[in-house]
Design an enzyme around this catalytic site. Structure first.
Site, PDB file in Angstrom:
ATOM      1  N   HIS A  74       9.331  16.659  -7.761  1.00  0.00           N
ATOM      2  CA  HIS A  74       8.760  17.713  -6.120  1.00  0.00           C
ATOM      3  C   HIS A  74       8.889  16.776  -4.806  1.00  0.00           C
ATOM      4  CE1 HIS A  74       7.805  20.027  -3.682  1.00  0.00           C
ATOM      5  NE2 HIS A  74       6.162  19.900  -3.150  1.00  0.00           N
ATOM      6  N   CYS A 108       5.178  25.522  -4.454  1.00  0.00           N
ATOM      7  CA  CYS A 108       6.146  24.640  -4.543  1.00  0.00           C
ATOM      8  C   CYS A 108       6.626  24.606  -6.377  1.00  0.00           C
ATOM      9  CB  CYS A 108       5.782  23.208  -4.149  1.00  0.00           C
ATOM     10  SG  CYS A 108       5.890  23.648  -2.402  1.00  0.00           S
ATOM     11  N   HIS A 115      -2.632  24.659 -15.038  1.00  0.00           N
ATOM     12  CA  HIS A 115      -2.507  24.883 -14.542  1.00  0.00           C
ATOM     13  C   HIS A 115      -4.638  24.688 -14.658  1.00  0.00           C
ATOM     14  CE1 HIS A 115      -3.949  28.490 -11.122  1.00  0.00           C
ATOM     15  NE2 HIS A 115      -2.818  29.312 -12.149  1.00  0.00           N
ATOM     16  N   HIS A 171      14.841  13.263   2.760  1.00  0.00           N
ATOM     17  CA  HIS A 171      15.544  12.531   4.028  1.00  0.00           C
ATOM     18  C   HIS A 171      16.223  13.105   4.487  1.00  0.00           C
ATOM     19  CE1 HIS A 171      17.406   9.888   6.045  1.00  0.00           C
ATOM     20  NE2 HIS A 171      16.929   9.136   6.340  1.00  0.00           N
ATOM     21  N   HIS A 187      16.472   9.918 -16.516  1.00  0.00           N
ATOM     22  CA  HIS A 187      16.352   9.923 -14.889  1.00  0.00           C
ATOM     23  C   HIS A 187      15.067  11.111 -14.861  1.00  0.00           C
ATOM     24  CE1 HIS A 187      20.010   8.927 -14.455  1.00  0.00           C
ATOM     25  NE2 HIS A 187      21.010  10.296 -15.504  1.00  0.00           N
ATOM     26  N   ASN A 214      10.915  19.268   2.217  1.00  0.00           N
ATOM     27  CA  ASN A 214      10.614  20.107   1.466  1.00  0.00           C
ATOM     28  C   ASN A 214      11.277  20.779   2.018  1.00  0.00           C
ATOM     29  OD1 ASN A 214       8.413  20.419   0.146  1.00  0.00           O
ATOM     30  ND2 ASN A 214       7.121  20.170   1.122  1.00  0.00           N
TER      31      ASN A 214
END
Length: 522
Positions: free
Chosen positions: A416, A249, A328, A445, A412, A449
């Site tokens: 994810h 993702c 990572h 919502h 802002h 995902n």
């Protein structure tokens, strides 16, 4: 040319010239023209433009005037204008030197990367998948046992997804048809829809696109998805294409990094970055509970963004990329296996989610924050963090670790939308308010995902609400298997019209934000 008897003759040709003419005369006349046009067009992208071209033209003009002054200087050096021309010549030479230094410094600093347009896939109503439909189809398939069905029902009650998320068309059949053809159709629907909208909004010619990057973790056919884009839109033959797979993702920011590096090499061009995930062939058809979680969270979605490195595009760009930091933790075995695609005991392929995934995500986020902090935090926050570190490490103080206030660095946050637990952990760890995480919760919502594209839905939510002002700083945070945490920092260059028709939220933005209870009845 020489004349003889009133007839004009051409100069004699050498033997080599005659041979060349003989060879060329046997070729198709249009071939040479075609080759010339092709290579002139390819070479045109290397011609400096904008401010650089203006500086070169100004330097050439000054050099021309300077050379004329020198010619005059040689002719009149005995009279009173001698010293006047000397001064003029020195000023001209100095001007050329200054202009060349400015040009050198500009070339030493790469052009900024501008974000021109964002396009997110808005699923048609026919793909709508309310919770009741999800459970009904799962039961009718006769693949899941009663314990697995009950487990999925409990996840749906608490996951934070609404009733308007989408499934691929292959899941509308009973029994479902998870085929390669269905997976390609899903990819084409999402990617082509995003690209069509992007071209309409940006008003650019597909031939102007020089770089294409596509990321999709679990569906990587041959030819690649990037080749699918090239074929559909007939992109030029020297377009640079990249296809990222298995990156999880967080691949949206990784793809952005690939496009950024490509734009640093290839001047005056556009790059399009696609982010999507394919559901059709990657649904888990087994009864292993940790693998069933992804079935309840992932939904159809995708995005496409248009990037530019053209200085002339600054006035109409929306954002400028300021920083990009990648972390990572794949060297750690627990982090590497936190989200792991494998077969269960019955041979069904799915993604296993470790029970320690939230702890690993928190640790990875801290590492990413440590690298990003010095780039974005004000000096006062950095000094407080440094003093806290010294007091704990040197003076052995028992004071808790000081977490910098990142709200002083950003207006802002686009986090994810991996799930309700992920959002809550980041909200608590960064001490964010409900307003700060509103775009993240609402994207989960409304669309579920959607993997790497979730943060771009949040950008469009902020734009749709009219919250983006010139100079605002946006922190884009993505988590992914491996385990990775990647951040991108954007600066808004202008306000965005809140009522844009081509916005994924345009048909429902007035209904949001909505309340998200801890549990809903299904």
């Amino acid at each position: 040319m020489a004349k003889a008897g009133g007839v004009e003759k051409s100069p004699a040709l050498g033997a080599r010239d005659k041979i060349c003419m003989g060879r060329n005369s046997k070729r198709t006349p249009g071939l040479l023209a075609h080759v010339i046009v092709k290579y002139v067009t390819m070479g045109y992208q290397y011609i400096p433009g904008g401010p650089d071209l203006a500086i070169l033209m100004l330097a050439a003009l000054v050099a021309l005037l300077s050379s004329r002054k020198v010619d005059q200087l040689l002719a009149v050096h005995q009279n009173w204008r001698y010293w006047k021309l000397v001064v003029t010549d020195n000023v001209a030479t100095g001007t050329i030197v200054v202009l060349l230094i400015i040009l050198y410094l500009r070339k030493g600093r790469p052009n900024p990367i501008y974000l021109m347009q964002i396009s997110c896939f808005r699923p048609p109503g026919i793909l709508r998948a309310p919770h009741s439909t999800f459970l009904e189809h799962s039961k009718i398939s006769k693949i899941f046992n009663e314990e697995s069905l009950e487990f999925q029902r409990k996840i749906l009650e608490r996951c934070g997804l609404g009733q308007h998320t989408a499934f691929p068309m292959s899941f509308r059949y009973l029994p479902p048809k998870p085929s390669m053809t269905g997976a390609r159709e899903e990819a084409e629907l999402v990617l082509f829809s995003c690209m069509d909208e992007l071209l309409v909004k940006s008003k650019i010619d597909p031939k102007d696109i020089g770089v294409v990057v596509v990321n999709c973790s679990t569906f990587n056919p041959t030819p690649s998805l990037s080749s699918m884009i090239v074929n559909k839109y007939k992109l030029r033959s020297n377009v640079k294409t990249f296809n990222l797979g298995g990156m999880g993702c967080s691949a949206g920011v990784i793809a952005l990094d690939v496009a950024k590096d490509a734009l640093l090499v290839h001047n005056n061009t556009y790059a399009v970055v696609f982010s999507t995930e394919n559901i059709t062939q990657n649904w888990y058809w087994g009864n292993n509970k940790p693998m069933l979680v992804s079935n309840c969270l992932f939904r159809v979605g995708g995005s496409a963004i248009l990037l530019s490195n053209k200085p002339s595009d600054k006035r109409r760009a929306r954002y400028r990329l300021n920083h990009l930091v990648r972390t990572h933790k794949g060297a750690d075995d627990a982090a590497y296996h936190a989200a792991y695609q494998e077969e269960d005991g019955e041979g069904n392929v799915g993604v296993f989610l470790s029970k320690d995934i939230m702890k690993i995500a928190s640790e990875t986020l801290k590492l990413n924050m440590t690298a990003l902090g010095p780039l974005v935090l004000p000096c006062t926050e950095q000094l407080r963090f440094l003093w806290n570190l010294i007091s704990r490490e040197i003076f052995k103080s028992e004071a808790p670790t000081y977490i910098p206030n990142f709200k002083r660095a950003f207006e802002h946050f686009c986090i994810h939308s991996g799930g309700r637990a992920v959002i809550a952990a980041v909200e608590e760890g960064l001490r964010l308010s409900s307003i700060d995480v509103e775009p993240t919760k609402m994207a989960l919502h409304r669309f579920g995902n959607t993997s790497a594209s979730t943060t771009w839905y949040q950008f469009q939510y902020l734009e749709g609400k009219g919250r983006i002002n010139k100079g605002d700083r946006i922190w884009q945070i993505a988590f992914g298997s491996g385990f990775k945490c990647n951040s991108a920092v954007w600066i808004a260059l202008r306000p965005v019209e809140p009522l844009e028709p081509l916005n994924a939220w345009s048909d429902c933005i007035m209904e949001y934000p909505v309340a998200m209870p801890d549990c809903v009845d299904i």
